[in-house]
Design a protein around this motif. Sequence first.
Motif, PDB file in Angstrom:
ATOM      1  N   THR A  34      24.159  15.312  82.782  1.00 19.94           N
ATOM      2  CA  THR A  34      23.767  15.740  81.436  1.00 19.94           C
ATOM      3  C   THR A  34      24.843  15.461  80.395  1.00 19.94           C
ATOM      4  O   THR A  34      24.527  15.214  79.241  1.00 19.94           O
ATOM      5  CB  THR A  34      23.401  17.230  81.396  1.00 19.94           C
ATOM      6  OG1 THR A  34      24.484  17.995  81.927  1.00 19.94           O
ATOM      7  CG2 THR A  34      22.131  17.503  82.171  1.00 19.94           C
ATOM      8  N   SER A  35      26.112  15.477  80.795  1.00 19.48           N
ATOM      9  CA  SER A  35      27.174  15.206  79.826  1.00 19.48           C
ATOM     10  C   SER A  35      27.551  13.730  79.784  1.00 19.48           C
ATOM     11  O   SER A  35      28.474  13.342  79.078  1.00 19.48           O
ATOM     12  CB  SER A  35      28.413  16.051  80.140  1.00 19.48           C
ATOM     13  OG  SER A  35      28.936  15.695  81.398  1.00 19.48           O
ATOM     14  N   ARG A  36      26.818  12.899  80.513  1.00 17.08           N
ATOM     15  CA  ARG A  36      27.056  11.450  80.511  1.00 17.08           C
ATOM     16  C   ARG A  36      25.859  10.665  79.985  1.00 17.08           C
ATOM     17  O   ARG A  36      25.875   9.445  79.968  1.00 17.08           O
ATOM     18  CB  ARG A  36      27.350  10.964  81.924  1.00 17.08           C
ATOM     19  CG  ARG A  36      28.604  11.525  82.518  1.00 17.08           C
ATOM     20  CD  ARG A  36      28.773  10.995  83.909  1.00 17.08           C
ATOM     21  NE  ARG A  36      29.956  11.542  84.537  1.00 17.08           N
ATOM     22  CZ  ARG A  36      30.323  11.254  85.765  1.00 17.08           C
ATOM     23  NH1 ARG A  36      29.598  10.440  86.495  1.00 17.08           N
ATOM     24  NH2 ARG A  36      31.406  11.782  86.265  1.00 17.08           N
ATOM     25  N   THR A  37      24.804  11.362  79.591  1.00 12.75           N
ATOM     26  CA  THR A  37      23.554  10.720  79.165  1.00 12.75           C
ATOM     27  C   THR A  37      23.298  10.956  77.689  1.00 12.75           C
ATOM     28  O   THR A  37      23.361  12.086  77.211  1.00 12.75           O
ATOM     29  CB  THR A  37      22.367  11.274  79.979  1.00 12.75           C
ATOM     30  OG1 THR A  37      22.613  11.068  81.362  1.00 12.75           O
ATOM     31  CG2 THR A  37      21.063  10.597  79.594  1.00 12.75           C
ATOM     32  N   ARG A  38      22.973   9.898  76.954  1.00 22.79           N
ATOM     33  CA  ARG A  38      22.615  10.004  75.536  1.00 22.79           C
ATOM     34  C   ARG A  38      21.193  10.551  75.460  1.00 22.79           C
ATOM     35  O   ARG A  38      20.266   9.965  76.014  1.00 22.79           O
ATOM     36  CB  ARG A  38      22.706   8.628  74.891  1.00 22.79           C
ATOM     37  CG  ARG A  38      22.044   8.490  73.541  1.00 22.79           C
ATOM     38  CD  ARG A  38      22.872   9.140  72.442  1.00 22.79           C
ATOM     39  NE  ARG A  38      22.436   8.623  71.154  1.00 22.79           N
ATOM     40  CZ  ARG A  38      21.758   9.332  70.268  1.00 22.79           C
ATOM     41  NH1 ARG A  38      21.428  10.573  70.525  1.00 22.79           N
ATOM     42  NH2 ARG A  38      21.410   8.800  69.124  1.00 22.79           N
ATOM     43  N   PRO A  39      20.973  11.698  74.789  1.00 19.87           N
ATOM     44  CA  PRO A  39      19.634  12.295  74.750  1.00 19.87           C
ATOM     45  C   PRO A  39      18.549  11.374  74.183  1.00 19.87           C
ATOM     46  O   PRO A  39      17.428  11.380  74.685  1.00 19.87           O
ATOM     47  CB  PRO A  39      19.811  13.516  73.852  1.00 19.87           C
ATOM     48  CG  PRO A  39      21.249  13.858  73.946  1.00 19.87           C
ATOM     49  CD  PRO A  39      21.956  12.541  74.120  1.00 19.87           C
ATOM     50  N   ASP A  40      18.845  10.563  73.177  1.00 21.38           N
ATOM     51  CA  ASP A  40      17.808   9.745  72.552  1.00 21.38           C
ATOM     52  C   ASP A  40      17.588   8.401  73.239  1.00 21.38           C
ATOM     53  O   ASP A  40      16.456   8.058  73.570  1.00 21.38           O
ATOM     54  CB  ASP A  40      18.114   9.521  71.077  1.00 21.38           C
ATOM     55  CG  ASP A  40      17.985  10.794  70.268  1.00 21.38           C
ATOM     56  OD1 ASP A  40      17.301  11.729  70.728  1.00 21.38           O
ATOM     57  OD2 ASP A  40      18.577  10.857  69.182  1.00 21.38           O
ATOM     58  N   CYS A  41      18.648   7.630  73.471  1.00 22.52           N
ATOM     59  CA  CYS A  41      18.443   6.301  74.056  1.00 22.52           C
ATOM     60  C   CYS A  41      18.401   6.341  75.579  1.00 22.52           C
ATOM     61  O   CYS A  41      17.944   5.399  76.209  1.00 22.52           O
ATOM     62  CB  CYS A  41      19.501   5.313  73.563  1.00 22.52           C
ATOM     63  SG  CYS A  41      21.130   5.462  74.332  1.00 22.52           S
ATOM     64  N   GLY A  42      18.891   7.433  76.187  1.00 23.78           N
ATOM     65  CA  GLY A  42      18.813   7.595  77.631  1.00 23.78           C
ATOM     66  C   GLY A  42      19.881   6.869  78.429  1.00 23.78           C
ATOM     67  O   GLY A  42      19.891   6.935  79.653  1.00 23.78           O
ATOM     68  N   HIS A  43      20.806   6.187  77.748  1.00 23.06           N
ATOM     69  CA  HIS A  43      21.859   5.457  78.464  1.00 23.06           C
ATOM     70  C   HIS A  43      22.772   6.443  79.198  1.00 23.06           C
ATOM     71  O   HIS A  43      23.293   7.382  78.609  1.00 23.06           O
ATOM     72  CB  HIS A  43      22.680   4.614  77.482  1.00 23.06           C
ATOM     73  CG  HIS A  43      23.783   3.848  78.132  1.00 23.06           C
ATOM     74  ND1 HIS A  43      23.547   2.745  78.907  1.00 23.06           N
ATOM     75  CD2 HIS A  43      25.124   4.044  78.127  1.00 23.06           C
ATOM     76  CE1 HIS A  43      24.709   2.274  79.350  1.00 23.06           C
ATOM     77  NE2 HIS A  43      25.676   3.049  78.893  1.00 23.06           N
ATOM     78  N   THR A  44      22.965   6.210  80.499  1.00 18.21           N
ATOM     79  CA  THR A  44      23.810   7.068  81.324  1.00 18.21           C
ATOM     80  C   THR A  44      24.946   6.245  81.898  1.00 18.21           C
ATOM     81  O   THR A  44      24.713   5.219  82.544  1.00 18.21           O
ATOM     82  CB  THR A  44      23.001   7.686  82.487  1.00 18.21           C
ATOM     83  OG1 THR A  44      21.895   8.397  81.949  1.00 18.21           O
ATOM     84  CG2 THR A  44      23.858   8.613  83.316  1.00 18.21           C
ATOM     85  N   ALA A  45      26.181   6.680  81.627  1.00 18.56           N
ATOM     86  CA  ALA A  45      27.353   5.982  82.154  1.00 18.56           C
ATOM     87  C   ALA A  45      28.564   6.897  82.109  1.00 18.56           C
ATOM     88  O   ALA A  45      28.684   7.740  81.218  1.00 18.56           O
ATOM     89  CB  ALA A  45      27.639   4.717  81.351  1.00 18.56           C
TER      90      ALA A  45
END
Length: 86
Positions: A34-45
């Motif tokens: 949850t702290s690595r994912t952009r809420p709008d675009c969904g990019h997780t890294a």
Amino acid sequence: MTGARRGCATHAGRAVPGRTPAGVPAAFPSARNTSRTRPDCGHTARENRVTQADFTCASCGFTADADHVGAMNVINRAGLVPCDVA
């Protein structure tokens, strides 16, 4: 919950078997990434979490407080609508 906070999406930090004391169905989404994912675009890294406190999306450049981003993701995963409380 009392006053202006009543009805806001909150996380109690404890398990409630199926329903809250008020009889409202409870949701317990996974907090994974949850702290690595952009809420709008969904990019997780992993790179999105610049420091313990700072979040910058490597894909779209969005920046915010990492705790706020994590909280928004938990709220979104639970299907809740956040309150407009500063």
